[in-house]
Design an enzyme around this catalytic site. Sequence first.
Site, PDB file in Angstrom:
ATOM      1  N   ASN A 234     -16.389  -2.108  36.715  1.00  0.00           N
ATOM      2  CA  ASN A 234     -15.529  -1.051  37.277  1.00  0.00           C
ATOM      3  C   ASN A 234     -16.102  -0.528  38.595  1.00  0.00           C
ATOM      4  O   ASN A 234     -15.344  -0.206  39.503  1.00  0.00           O
ATOM      5  CB  ASN A 234     -15.332   0.082  36.269  1.00  0.00           C
TER       6      ASN A 234
ATOM      7  N   ASN B 271     -13.458  10.071  34.857  1.00  0.00           N
ATOM      8  CA  ASN B 271     -14.019   9.033  33.983  1.00  0.00           C
ATOM      9  C   ASN B 271     -12.922   8.053  33.577  1.00  0.00           C
ATOM     10  O   ASN B 271     -11.742   8.394  33.573  1.00  0.00           O
ATOM     11  CB  ASN B 271     -14.597   9.692  32.723  1.00  0.00           C
TER      12      ASN B 271
ATOM     13  N   HIS C  96     -11.981   5.604  30.277  1.00  0.00           N
ATOM     14  CA  HIS C  96     -12.352   5.393  28.880  1.00  0.00           C
ATOM     15  C   HIS C  96     -11.456   4.296  28.293  1.00  0.00           C
ATOM     16  O   HIS C  96     -10.240   4.328  28.479  1.00  0.00           O
ATOM     17  CB  HIS C  96     -12.176   6.700  28.103  1.00  0.00           C
TER      18      HIS C  96
HETATM   19  C1  GRF Z   1     -15.724   0.335  30.582  1.00  0.00           C
HETATM   20  O1  GRF Z   1     -15.076  -0.187  29.471  1.00  0.00           O
HETATM   21  C2  GRF Z   1     -15.384   1.784  30.771  1.00  0.00           C
HETATM   22  O2  GRF Z   1     -14.113   2.108  30.322  1.00  0.00           O
HETATM   23  C3  GRF Z   1     -16.398   2.472  29.893  1.00  0.00           C
HETATM   24  O3  GRF Z   1     -17.571   1.730  30.062  1.00  0.00           O
HETATM   25  C4  GRF Z   1     -17.227   0.374  30.368  1.00  0.00           C
HETATM   26  C5  GRF Z   1     -18.009  -0.005  31.594  1.00  0.00           C
HETATM   27  O4  GRF Z   1     -17.867  -1.372  31.894  1.00  0.00           O
HETATM   28  N1  GRF Z   1     -16.518   3.864  30.248  1.00  0.00           N
HETATM   29  P1  GRF Z   1     -18.409  -1.938  33.271  1.00  0.00           P
HETATM   30  O5  GRF Z   1     -19.903  -1.594  33.337  1.00  0.00           O
HETATM   31  O6  GRF Z   1     -17.646  -1.252  34.366  1.00  0.00           O
HETATM   32  O7  GRF Z   1     -18.189  -3.412  33.277  1.00  0.00           O
END
Ligand code: GRF
Length: 192
Positions: free
Chosen positions: A14, A105, A107
């Site tokens: 992300n 955030n 989620h």
């Molecule tokens: C994602 O699924 C996000 O929704 C959650 O933590 C995860 C992070 O994944 N809060 P990445 O490190 O961005 O691949």
Amino acid sequence: MAKIAIFASGNGSNFEVLANEFVNDDKNSVEILICNIKDAYVLKRAQKFNIPYEIAGYIKNERMRAEKNILKILKEKDIDVIFLAGFMKILTGEFIKECGIPIINIHPAILPKYKGTHSIERAFSSDDKEIGITIHYVIEEVDSGDIIIQKSIPLNRELGLDGVENEVHKLEHKWYPIAAKQICEGINKSKV
Ligand code: GRF
């Protein structure tokens, strides 16, 4: 110019889609990655984008000290908005109040369902027909602030847990940059 800080602890997929969204943006810029794990993969991604990072030293029982250091960095860099992207530390109410800027955030669940960790697994093991994501403001109570965007897809258990996880991450990667951009546009408008 909306100045962005991203907080992440792990893989950073992300983080990467957000960094990519703003890489050639002359109105918004990712100024810093805050990470609490010194060998997290997200640091490699930050290097790729030339985004500076800080390791927030969350040593045992020293959350307040770590948060004070983070606050100092945010103030020095004049940050306007924080996007959490898999940041595995809970921010205190004092921090949220003190920094005085929006904290957002993402989620991997349709909140208020499956707050906390292992959300996708818990949804997968339920009899829910849909699975999805929520982008929301951060308040002291975990995974509970006002919702900005929610998106869902049918929960196809034939894909297996990994396949479903993949689908959820695809949703995240599509919608987090869109939401982040809109939020930054709002910040820029409010500055004029
Ligand atoms: C994602 O699924 C996000 O929704 C959650 O933590 C995860 C992070 O994944 N809060 P990445 O490190 O961005 O691949």
